[in-house]
Design a protein around this motif. Structure first.
Motif, PDB file in Angstrom:
ATOM      1  N   LEU A 183       0.834  -1.204   0.000  1.00  0.00           N
ATOM      2  CA  LEU A 183       0.000   0.000   0.000  1.00  0.00           C
ATOM      3  C   LEU A 183       0.873   1.259   0.000  1.00  0.00           C
ATOM      4  O   LEU A 183       0.569   2.245  -0.685  1.00  0.00           O
ATOM      5  N   GLY A 184       1.978   1.202   0.762  1.00  0.00           N
ATOM      6  CA  GLY A 184       2.911   2.329   0.771  1.00  0.00           C
ATOM      7  C   GLY A 184       3.523   2.561  -0.600  1.00  0.00           C
ATOM      8  O   GLY A 184       3.648   3.703  -1.057  1.00  0.00           O
ATOM      9  N   ALA A 185       3.903   1.479  -1.274  1.00  0.00           N
ATOM     10  CA  ALA A 185       4.447   1.588  -2.632  1.00  0.00           C
ATOM     11  C   ALA A 185       3.393   2.135  -3.588  1.00  0.00           C
ATOM     12  O   ALA A 185       3.701   2.932  -4.485  1.00  0.00           O
ATOM     13  N   HIS A 186       2.147   1.721  -3.373  1.00  0.00           N
ATOM     14  CA  HIS A 186       1.013   2.226  -4.149  1.00  0.00           C
ATOM     15  C   HIS A 186       0.976   3.756  -4.096  1.00  0.00           C
ATOM     16  O   HIS A 186       0.871   4.431  -5.116  1.00  0.00           O
ATOM     17  N   VAL A 187       1.058   4.272  -2.877  1.00  0.00           N
ATOM     18  CA  VAL A 187       0.995   5.722  -2.666  1.00  0.00           C
ATOM     19  C   VAL A 187       2.186   6.416  -3.308  1.00  0.00           C
ATOM     20  O   VAL A 187       2.044   7.467  -3.944  1.00  0.00           O
ATOM     21  N   GLN A 188       3.377   5.816  -3.165  1.00  0.00           N
ATOM     22  CA  GLN A 188       4.584   6.436  -3.710  1.00  0.00           C
ATOM     23  C   GLN A 188       4.569   6.473  -5.234  1.00  0.00           C
ATOM     24  O   GLN A 188       4.895   7.492  -5.853  1.00  0.00           O
TER      25      GLN A 188
END
Length: 424
Positions: free
Chosen positions: A117-122
């Protein structure tokens, strides 16, 4: 015809808004546990809708990376689509960790899901910025980067920033030393120290071992008082009782004080948590106050005041809510008053009251935790992070001892704060 369509659109929007308001009022009128379940379902739906928008955008931009002319169903492209679908499923499943993967130590599946999810945001952030830059370049009649090049750069950026953010949170919290000058501080209390912990978020991605590290650091500081300023847990007592046991090992000359955060109310298990913390030797300030040192007169003591988190008022949690006048009752005007209130918005309410408050300690913001959420955290909160002065009052907002959900820190620092009060 156009006017009729506009009118119909306006009527539809008004109807939807009124329906949401009515539905929310109905939910808030229900019995506590049922209300809590429905509110959590609402949060899940909102989060999933937001993640779905990001997923659709990323799919459109990333799914064609390995596409070759005339070979739309080539093995590399099909394999890439499978990887992308699997990764997206992990990102969407992250919040479900808060329901199904809460235990004493973090779950690997929960960590992987939240990292996705963090990679999604980035990647989403990178692509939005890249497209904006590409549009400006186009306006200047210059040649922008090809879509495939931009997508590959976005994936590299996402991997790099996610790895960096995860590396940061794998380090112990830094110790931040803050000196606060307090008017009319008694000479006997000059140099009085407070260790501030907040936003530990024991749950799917933070566990017992991390709490043990925080306790060891806290004990090394040898402060006069230790404060836990809300958002200690993200789960019910039955699942996390063993995880919080290290709290009984905290050493403090004048005690450990705790106030609730918004996440304690999301567990719908606040009463059980308060009893559990009392068993561990923690003094729960449930709209109450305590004299420190307990054996000193008013003119040689501090009054620690603790209020329930303001989220309890919003969700109408039975028997809870920010009741500052009740909490501060009994504090003498001769005492230095220190308010523990989880959210900076509560600090703003306190400063607008007629009560004498010398210092307010808050958490909640995490400093935004990572870019680009930092931007929203800065503008949404009346006090973002660090030390502020309002008249004769001071407000300190910690970025938090650990983190919520995303095991990542980008552009922010998790901290344990040692506050020293000095006379002026």
């Amino acid at each position: 015809m156009i006017m009729k369509r506009k009118g119909a659109l306006i009527v539809s929007i008004v109807a939807i808004v009124l329906s949401v308001i009515f539905a929310e009022s109905w939910v808030l009128s229900l019995e506590s546990k049922l209300r809590g379940r429905i509110l959590r379902i609402q949060v899940v739906i909102i989060i999933q809708c937001g993640v779905a928008v990001i997923s659709i955008f990323l799919w459109k931009n990333l799914s064609t990376v390995f596409q070759t002319k005339g070979h739309d169903a080539s093995p590399p492209r099909l394999f890439w689509k499978f990887i992308l679908i699997l990764y997206t499923m992990f990102a969407h499943g992250s919040y479900l960790s808060n329901v199904f993967l809460v235990r004493t130590e973090p779950s690997v599946l929960a960590i992987v899901s939240y990292l996705c999810l963090g990679a999604h945001v980035q990647m989403f952030t990178f692509l939005v910025i890249a497209k904006a830059v590409g549009f400006i370049i186009k306006l200047c009649k210059k040649r922008p980067l090809k879509n495939n090049s931009t997508a590959i750069m976005a994936m590299f950026y996402g991997f790099l920033m996610t790895s960096y953010g995860y590396y940061r949170i794998c380090q112990p919290p830094m110790v931040k030393n803050v000196t606060i000058p307090i008017k009319k501080l008694p000479p006997s209390l000059n140099g009085f120290t407070i260790t501030l912990l907040s936003d530990i978020h024991i749950g799917p991605t933070v566990g017992k071992k991390q709490l043990e590290v925080a306790v060891d650091i806290t004990n090394s500081l040898q402060s006069d008082v230790v404060v836990i300023d809300g958002d200690l847990v993200d789960g019910v007592v039955s699942k996390l009782k063993d995880a919080v046991q290290p709290l009984r090992d905290i050493k403090s000359k004048h005690g450990i004080f705790y106030v609730t955060g918004n996440h304690e109310y999301y567990t719908m298990d606040v009463e059980n948590w308060m009893e559990t913390l009392k068993e561990l030797g923690v003094h729960v300030l449930h709209n109450a106050n305590a004299r420190v040192p307990a054996d000193k007169a008013d003119d040689n003591s501090l009054c620690f005041v603790g209020t329930d988190d303001i989220e309890a008022d919003r969700i109408r949690y039975d028997g809870h809510g920010m009741k500052l006048d009740t909490a501060i009752k009994g504090c003498s005007t001769e005492q230095i008053t220190i308010l523990l209130a989880h959210q900076p918005s509560a600090a703003k309410i306190a400063l607008q009251s007629n009560n004498k408050i010398d210092l307010i300690l808050c958490g909640h913001t995490h400093g935004g935790q990572m870019f680009p959420i930092i931007i929203g955290a800065y503008f949404i909160n009346p006090f973002y992070a660090g030390l502020y002065q309002h008249g004769d009052s001071f407000i300190y907002v910690t970025m938090g001892t650990y983190y919520w959900g995303f095991p990542m820190r980008i552009g922010t620092q998790h901290e344990i704060t040692k506050i020293t009060l000095v006379s002026v």
